[in-house]
Design an enzyme around this catalytic site. Structure first.
Site, PDB file in Angstrom:
ATOM      1  N   ASP A  23      46.052  40.834  31.890  1.00  0.00           N
ATOM      2  CA  ASP A  23      47.253  41.468  32.438  1.00  0.00           C
ATOM      3  C   ASP A  23      46.572  42.542  33.354  1.00  0.00           C
ATOM      4  O   ASP A  23      45.582  43.408  32.736  1.00  0.00           O
ATOM      5  CB  ASP A  23      48.314  41.734  31.427  1.00  0.00           C
ATOM      6  CG  ASP A  23      49.351  42.064  32.133  1.00  0.00           C
ATOM      7  OD1 ASP A  23      49.613  41.681  33.366  1.00  0.00           O
ATOM      8  OD2 ASP A  23      50.433  42.536  31.520  1.00  0.00           O
ATOM      9  N   HIS A  40      43.672  39.738  41.661  1.00  0.00           N
ATOM     10  CA  HIS A  40      43.334  38.621  40.880  1.00  0.00           C
ATOM     11  C   HIS A  40      42.027  38.069  41.300  1.00  0.00           C
ATOM     12  O   HIS A  40      41.123  37.785  40.534  1.00  0.00           O
ATOM     13  CB  HIS A  40      44.330  37.341  41.560  1.00  0.00           C
ATOM     14  CG  HIS A  40      45.819  37.670  41.028  1.00  0.00           C
ATOM     15  ND1 HIS A  40      46.067  37.914  39.804  1.00  0.00           N
ATOM     16  CD2 HIS A  40      47.110  37.447  41.651  1.00  0.00           C
ATOM     17  CE1 HIS A  40      47.447  38.034  39.637  1.00  0.00           C
ATOM     18  NE2 HIS A  40      47.876  37.912  41.024  1.00  0.00           N
ATOM     19  N   LEU A 134      30.091  26.988  24.044  1.00  0.00           N
ATOM     20  CA  LEU A 134      31.494  27.433  24.178  1.00  0.00           C
ATOM     21  C   LEU A 134      32.430  26.344  24.730  1.00  0.00           C
ATOM     22  O   LEU A 134      32.542  26.038  25.842  1.00  0.00           O
ATOM     23  CB  LEU A 134      31.303  28.934  25.017  1.00  0.00           C
ATOM     24  CG  LEU A 134      32.724  29.178  25.409  1.00  0.00           C
ATOM     25  CD1 LEU A 134      33.374  30.059  24.156  1.00  0.00           C
ATOM     26  CD2 LEU A 134      32.682  30.278  26.766  1.00  0.00           C
TER      27      LEU A 134
HETATM   28  C1  FPP Z   1      48.181  38.964  35.204  1.00  0.00           C
HETATM   29  O1  FPP Z   1      48.021  40.148  36.117  1.00  0.00           O
HETATM   30  C2  FPP Z   1      47.331  37.940  35.781  1.00  0.00           C
HETATM   31  C3  FPP Z   1      47.655  36.876  36.020  1.00  0.00           C
HETATM   32  C4  FPP Z   1      49.107  36.293  36.159  1.00  0.00           C
HETATM   33  C5  FPP Z   1      46.728  35.778  36.467  1.00  0.00           C
HETATM   34  C6  FPP Z   1      45.245  35.709  36.055  1.00  0.00           C
HETATM   35  C7  FPP Z   1      44.425  35.259  36.861  1.00  0.00           C
HETATM   36  C8  FPP Z   1      43.271  35.362  37.296  1.00  0.00           C
HETATM   37  C9  FPP Z   1      42.643  36.525  36.529  1.00  0.00           C
HETATM   38  C10 FPP Z   1      42.375  34.690  38.102  1.00  0.00           C
HETATM   39  C11 FPP Z   1      42.090  33.316  37.785  1.00  0.00           C
HETATM   40  C12 FPP Z   1      41.734  32.744  36.632  1.00  0.00           C
HETATM   41  C13 FPP Z   1      40.534  32.180  36.397  1.00  0.00           C
HETATM   42  C14 FPP Z   1      40.622  31.546  34.864  1.00  0.00           C
HETATM   43  C15 FPP Z   1      39.565  31.773  37.266  1.00  0.00           C
HETATM   44  P1  FPP Z   1      49.583  40.375  36.761  1.00  0.00           P
HETATM   45  O2  FPP Z   1      49.544  39.901  38.240  1.00  0.00           O
HETATM   46  O3  FPP Z   1      50.825  40.246  36.035  1.00  0.00           O
HETATM   47  O4  FPP Z   1      49.225  42.110  36.871  1.00  0.00           O
HETATM   48  P2  FPP Z   1      50.377  43.214  36.734  1.00  0.00           P
HETATM   49  O5  FPP Z   1      51.049  43.109  35.545  1.00  0.00           O
HETATM   50  O6  FPP Z   1      49.594  44.498  37.054  1.00  0.00           O
HETATM   51  O7  FPP Z   1      51.423  42.885  37.959  1.00  0.00           O
END
Ligand code: FPP
Length: 248
Positions: A23, A40, A134
């Site tokens: 997150d 992201h 893994l």
């Molecule tokens: C949460 O941060 C993150 C996500 C909803 C997406 C996670 C995805 C990635 C790290 C990239 C792709 C993944 C892989 C496995 C290749 P948020 O957007 O909710 O952050 P915020 O709370 O600060 O708005």
């Protein structure tokens, strides 16, 4: 935070399964005056670092919460951006994953993802299916409430068809209808970004998991802090409902 060396991690006390709620990508980007997708993108680099570290350490299972059922409600451009990022990350890193003996699995409502993306994910899974290192599990369009609802429907159908009786239902029955059937429960769940929530993630499976919360935003999370979380886990007393004396 103390600087930890890899050697301070006890090899025989590693959590078998680590699950991570990644997150803070959006806030990381916003702090830099950039769009959420930029966060992201940086988050993918952290994914690479943590997957590599897990494989090196000998962690058996790593589950990453990449996209929740609720994430479909985000703005359309963010959703499609995340989908493209997922595929490009998979394509770019597939060779390395295979070389590192990583087996890829997914949990979640994959049918709700665009067909082209599902095809690519399945192809990657197929190529990695004989790997023995893994196991990397991507939670995609996943939520525990969705998963449990599916399990209940399937079990109810078995009862209606006379294949099992209501008296036969126990936790093993339920567990065997979850997406994580055949995967051991997570022992350590990490959530970044200073939010203290579980957000519909592996609710049943984490019944006895240890949680590690950190204020670090996912793009800034590092191997060093990952070692810290594992070190922390190794110094906790896990009681599973018993008393401290019984454990000793
Ligand atoms: C949460 O941060 C993150 C996500 C909803 C997406 C996670 C995805 C990635 C790290 C990239 C792709 C993944 C892989 C496995 C290749 P948020 O957007 O909710 O952050 P915020 O709370 O600060 O708005």
């Amino acid at each position: 935070m103390k600087f930890l060396q890899k050697k301070e991690i006890e090899k025989d006390k590693l959590p078998k399964h680590i699950a991570i709620i990644m997150d803070g990508n959006g806030r990381w980007a916003k702090k830099r005056g950039n769009i959420r997708l930029f966060g992201h993108q940086k988050g993918v680099s952290t994914v690479n670092e943590i997957v590599t570290a897990s494989a090196e350490l000998g962690i058996e299972y790593l589950t990453l919460y990449a996209f929740s059922t609720e994430n479909w409600n985000r703005p359309q451009d963010e959703v499609s951006g995340l989908m493209s990022l997922l595929v490009s990350a998979l394509e770019k890193n597939l060779e390395k994953l295979l070389k590192n003996n990583v087996k890829l699995l997914t949990i979640g409502d994959l049918q709700s993802l665009p067909h082209e993306i599902v095809k690519k994910i399945h192809a990657a899974q197929e190529l990695s299916k004989h790997n023995t290192g893994l196991t990397l599990i991507l939670a995609l369009s996943y939520s525990s409430r969705w998963e449990i609802t599916q399990a209940v429907k399937n079990i109810a159908q078995l009862c209606i068809d006379g294949k099992i009786s209501i008296e036969d239902i126990d936790y093993n029955t339920i567990n065997s209808h979850l997406c994580t059937n055949n995967i051991p429960d997570p022992e350590l769940v990490i959530r970044t970004s200073g939010e203290y929530r579980i957000s519909n993630f592996l609710l049943l499976q984490s019944a006895y998991a240890e949680y590690y919360f950190t204020k670090t935003l996912w793009p800034d999370f590092s191997k060093q802090e990952y070692l810290q979380a594992i070190y922390d886990f190794q110094h906790r007393e896990r009681r599973f409902g018993k008393t401290g004396e019984q454990i000793k």
